[in-house]
Design an enzyme around this catalytic site. Structure first.
Site, PDB file in Angstrom:
ATOM      1  N   GLU A 174       4.672  -5.142   7.072  1.00 61.41           N
ATOM      2  CA  GLU A 174       4.144  -4.180   7.615  1.00 61.41           C
ATOM      3  C   GLU A 174       4.600  -3.871   9.313  1.00 61.41           C
ATOM      4  OE1 GLU A 174       2.787  -6.207   6.177  1.00 61.41           O
ATOM      5  OE2 GLU A 174       1.004  -5.541   5.008  1.00 61.41           O
ATOM      6  N   ALA A 214       0.721  -1.253   0.080  1.00 61.60           N
ATOM      7  CA  ALA A 214       0.008   0.080   0.000  1.00 61.60           C
ATOM      8  C   ALA A 214       1.001   1.264   0.089  1.00 61.60           C
ATOM      9  CB  ALA A 214      -0.809   0.108   1.342  1.00 61.60           C
ATOM     10  N   GLU A 218      -0.645  -9.513  -0.424  1.00 61.81           N
ATOM     11  CA  GLU A 218      -1.934  -9.638  -0.201  1.00 61.81           C
ATOM     12  C   GLU A 218      -2.784  -9.730  -1.505  1.00 61.81           C
ATOM     13  OE1 GLU A 218      -2.127  -6.546   2.886  1.00 61.81           O
ATOM     14  OE2 GLU A 218      -2.800  -7.693   4.055  1.00 61.81           O
ATOM     15  N   GLY A 262       0.642  -5.053   0.908  1.00 60.49           N
ATOM     16  CA  GLY A 262      -0.750  -5.094   0.247  1.00 60.49           C
ATOM     17  C   GLY A 262      -0.403  -5.710  -1.355  1.00 60.49           C
TER      18      GLY A 262
HETATM   19  C1  HXC Z   1       5.119   4.359  -1.105  1.00 60.68           C
HETATM   20  C2  HXC Z   1       7.020   3.281  -1.970  1.00 60.68           C
HETATM   21  C3  HXC Z   1       6.564   2.163  -1.388  1.00 60.68           C
HETATM   22  C4  HXC Z   1       5.361   2.110  -0.892  1.00 60.68           C
HETATM   23  C5  HXC Z   1       8.364   2.026  -2.507  1.00 60.68           C
HETATM   24  N1  HXC Z   1       8.305   3.132  -2.662  1.00 60.68           N
HETATM   25  N2  HXC Z   1       7.622   1.124  -1.593  1.00 60.68           N
HETATM   26  N3  HXC Z   1       6.148   4.562  -1.974  1.00 60.68           N
HETATM   27  N4  HXC Z   1       4.589   3.126  -0.617  1.00 60.68           N
HETATM   28  N5  HXC Z   1       5.051   0.884  -0.256  1.00 60.68           N
HETATM   29  C6  HXC Z   1       9.068   4.359  -3.325  1.00 60.68           C
HETATM   30  C7  HXC Z   1      10.028   4.910  -2.477  1.00 60.68           C
HETATM   31  O1  HXC Z   1       9.734   5.867  -1.565  1.00 60.68           O
HETATM   32  C8  HXC Z   1      10.924   5.178  -3.735  1.00 60.68           C
HETATM   33  O2  HXC Z   1      10.369   6.663  -4.001  1.00 60.68           O
HETATM   34  C9  HXC Z   1      10.554   4.606  -4.699  1.00 60.68           C
HETATM   35  O3  HXC Z   1       9.562   3.772  -4.570  1.00 60.68           O
HETATM   36  C10 HXC Z   1      11.811   3.322  -4.839  1.00 60.68           C
HETATM   37  O4  HXC Z   1      11.907   2.738  -3.815  1.00 60.68           O
HETATM   38  P1  HXC Z   1      13.168   2.660  -2.757  1.00 60.68           P
HETATM   39  O5  HXC Z   1      13.053   2.372  -1.509  1.00 60.68           O
HETATM   40  O6  HXC Z   1      14.143   3.632  -3.184  1.00 60.68           O
HETATM   41  O7  HXC Z   1      13.747   1.142  -3.732  1.00 60.68           O
HETATM   42  P2  HXC Z   1      14.871   0.276  -3.023  1.00 60.68           P
HETATM   43  O8  HXC Z   1      16.081   0.810  -2.261  1.00 60.68           O
HETATM   44  O9  HXC Z   1      15.189  -0.867  -4.129  1.00 60.68           O
HETATM   45  O10 HXC Z   1      13.921  -0.593  -1.893  1.00 60.68           O
HETATM   46  C11 HXC Z   1      12.601  -1.554  -2.374  1.00 60.68           C
HETATM   47  C12 HXC Z   1      11.940  -1.856  -0.958  1.00 60.68           C
HETATM   48  C13 HXC Z   1      11.486  -0.493  -0.255  1.00 60.68           C
HETATM   49  C14 HXC Z   1      12.661  -2.822  -0.187  1.00 60.68           C
HETATM   50  C15 HXC Z   1      10.667  -2.397  -1.626  1.00 60.68           C
HETATM   51  O11 HXC Z   1      11.107   0.546  -1.212  1.00 60.68           O
HETATM   52  C16 HXC Z   1      10.364  -0.915   0.594  1.00 60.68           C
HETATM   53  O12 HXC Z   1      10.778  -1.216   1.723  1.00 60.68           O
HETATM   54  N6  HXC Z   1       9.153  -0.215   0.362  1.00 60.68           N
HETATM   55  C17 HXC Z   1       8.141  -0.443   1.619  1.00 60.68           C
HETATM   56  C18 HXC Z   1       7.470  -1.919   1.654  1.00 60.68           C
HETATM   57  C19 HXC Z   1       6.607  -1.791   2.562  1.00 60.68           C
HETATM   58  O13 HXC Z   1       6.807  -1.740   3.808  1.00 60.68           O
HETATM   59  N7  HXC Z   1       5.312  -2.393   2.208  1.00 60.68           N
HETATM   60  C20 HXC Z   1       4.277  -2.461   2.975  1.00 60.68           C
HETATM   61  C21 HXC Z   1       3.324  -1.375   3.033  1.00 60.68           C
HETATM   62  S1  HXC Z   1       2.016  -1.424   4.346  1.00 60.68           S
HETATM   63  P3  HXC Z   1      11.309   8.122  -3.895  1.00 60.68           P
HETATM   64  O14 HXC Z   1      10.344   9.246  -4.262  1.00 60.68           O
HETATM   65  O15 HXC Z   1      11.715   7.943  -2.459  1.00 60.68           O
HETATM   66  O16 HXC Z   1      12.401   7.821  -4.828  1.00 60.68           O
HETATM   67  C22 HXC Z   1       0.928  -2.310   3.357  1.00 60.68           C
HETATM   68  C23 HXC Z   1      -0.229  -2.666   4.339  1.00 60.68           C
HETATM   69  C24 HXC Z   1      -1.416  -3.092   3.450  1.00 60.68           C
HETATM   70  O17 HXC Z   1       1.010  -2.607   2.158  1.00 60.68           O
HETATM   71  C25 HXC Z   1      -2.804  -2.780   3.904  1.00 60.68           C
HETATM   72  C26 HXC Z   1      -3.784  -3.031   2.800  1.00 60.68           C
HETATM   73  C27 HXC Z   1      -4.181  -1.818   2.001  1.00 60.68           C
END
Ligand code: HXC
Length: 257
Positions: free
Chosen positions: A131, A65, A111, A108
């Site tokens: 998460e 998400a 999921e 997400g």
């Molecule tokens: C918003 C995101 C994002 C996310 C990545 N980006 N994941 N933006 N929401 N979930 C953005 C980053 O901010 C960045 O933008 C760009 O994508 C590239 O990501 P990087 O982090 O620079 O890439 P990398 O170093 O290769 O790392 C990849 C990654 C990391 C390991 C996947 O991005 C990460 O940990 N992302 C979050 C994963 C996460 O926690 N997902 C769960 C979310 S909560 P900028 O502008 O900085 O370049 C969830 C709840 C679901 O899903 C509930 C149901 C709806």
């Protein structure tokens, strides 16, 4: 129809829906989810489409998400957004959905992958529920569907540590169907969609519905549901055609009714 965050293509018998927010690893914001549900429901009603492939790009299926969209929300705002109502609508799609996954399928994204019916992954897939690292838990079925798919021990490990698993580990624990080299994952999913599109559409839909029933019923109730659906298919032209074609040693021509 054109979407801001999706690319939609129709091929013979199936459609491909591709997430298109590569700059944020296909993070799922409200608009993407709204478009996705709209596209899936539209394809579900389209008689030319018998199977749907859902995919991202080589680097990411979806990294979860959109964290920036929810970071400052209050519980009441989250409640009023009622975003999970959209997720529930995906569960109601009757046609099979095949996820073609490469790179990150996190939170997400994982999921969403688990709401699909079959998963083809590339060797580079990295799957997880991170998460816990954000101070929350999965909210779109991660604690439920993951546990049903991989069992308590693995689900606990993944959700409590937030650790990603690779494609081979996901295959071993029954979370996905197949792992192929990155250059083939989409084609493999398309080939599978084409194969399923060649079956009786009415039997395919009822088979999907019956398998999903196994997740929310007793064995007694599930067997009863299956039996009624089995009988029901004897009222279809496809059953008459399928069995007649077998006897006549020819390929069946499905009508979808
Ligand atoms: C918003 C995101 C994002 C996310 C990545 N980006 N994941 N933006 N929401 N979930 C953005 C980053 O901010 C960045 O933008 C760009 O994508 C590239 O990501 P990087 O982090 O620079 O890439 P990398 O170093 O290769 O790392 C990849 C990654 C990391 C390991 C996947 O991005 C990460 O940990 N992302 C979050 C994963 C996460 O926690 N997902 C769960 C979310 S909560 P900028 O502008 O900085 O370049 C969830 C709840 C679901 O899903 C509930 C149901 C709806």
């Amino acid at each position: 129809m054109s979407y801001a965050h999706l690319l939609l293509t129709k091929e013979s018998g199936y459609a491909v829906v591709q997430f298109n927010r590569p700059e944020v690893l296909n993070a799922i914001n409200i608009q993407l989810m709204t478009e996705l549900v709209d596209a899936l429901e539209m394809l579900d009603k389209d008689d030319e489409v018998r199977c749907i492939v859902l995919t991202g790009n080589e680097k990411a299926f979806a990294a979860g998400a959109d964290i920036k969209e929810m970071a400052d929300a209050s519980a009441m705002e989250m409640l009023q957004r009622d975003q999970f109502a959209r997720w529930d609508r995906i569960r109601k799609i009757k046609k099979p959905i095949i996820a073609a996954v490469s790179g990150f399928a996190l939170g997400g994204g994982c999921e969403l992958m688990m709401t699909c019916d079959i998963v083809i992954a590339s060797e580079s897939a990295k799957i997880g529920q991170p998460e816990i690292n954000l101070g929350v838990i999965p909210g779109a079925g991660g604690t439920q569907r993951l546990t049903r798919a991989v069992g308590k021990a693995k689900a606990m490990e993944m959700v409590l540590t937030g650790r990603m698993i690779g494609a081979q580990e996901a295959l071993q624990c029954g979370l996905i169907n197949k792992v192929v080299p990155v250059e083939y994952y989409l084609q493999e999913a398309k080939d599978l969609a084409k194969e399923i599109a060649g079956k009786s559409p009415v039997a395919v839909k009822i088979a999907k519905e019956s398998i999903l029933k196994a997740f929310d019923t007793t064995i007694e109730g599930g067997l009863e549901f299956e039996r009624k659906n089995f009988y029901l298919l004897f009222s279809s032209e496809d059953q008459k055609e399928g069995m007649k074609a077998f006897v006549e040693k020819r390929k069946a021509e499905w009508k979808g009714r």
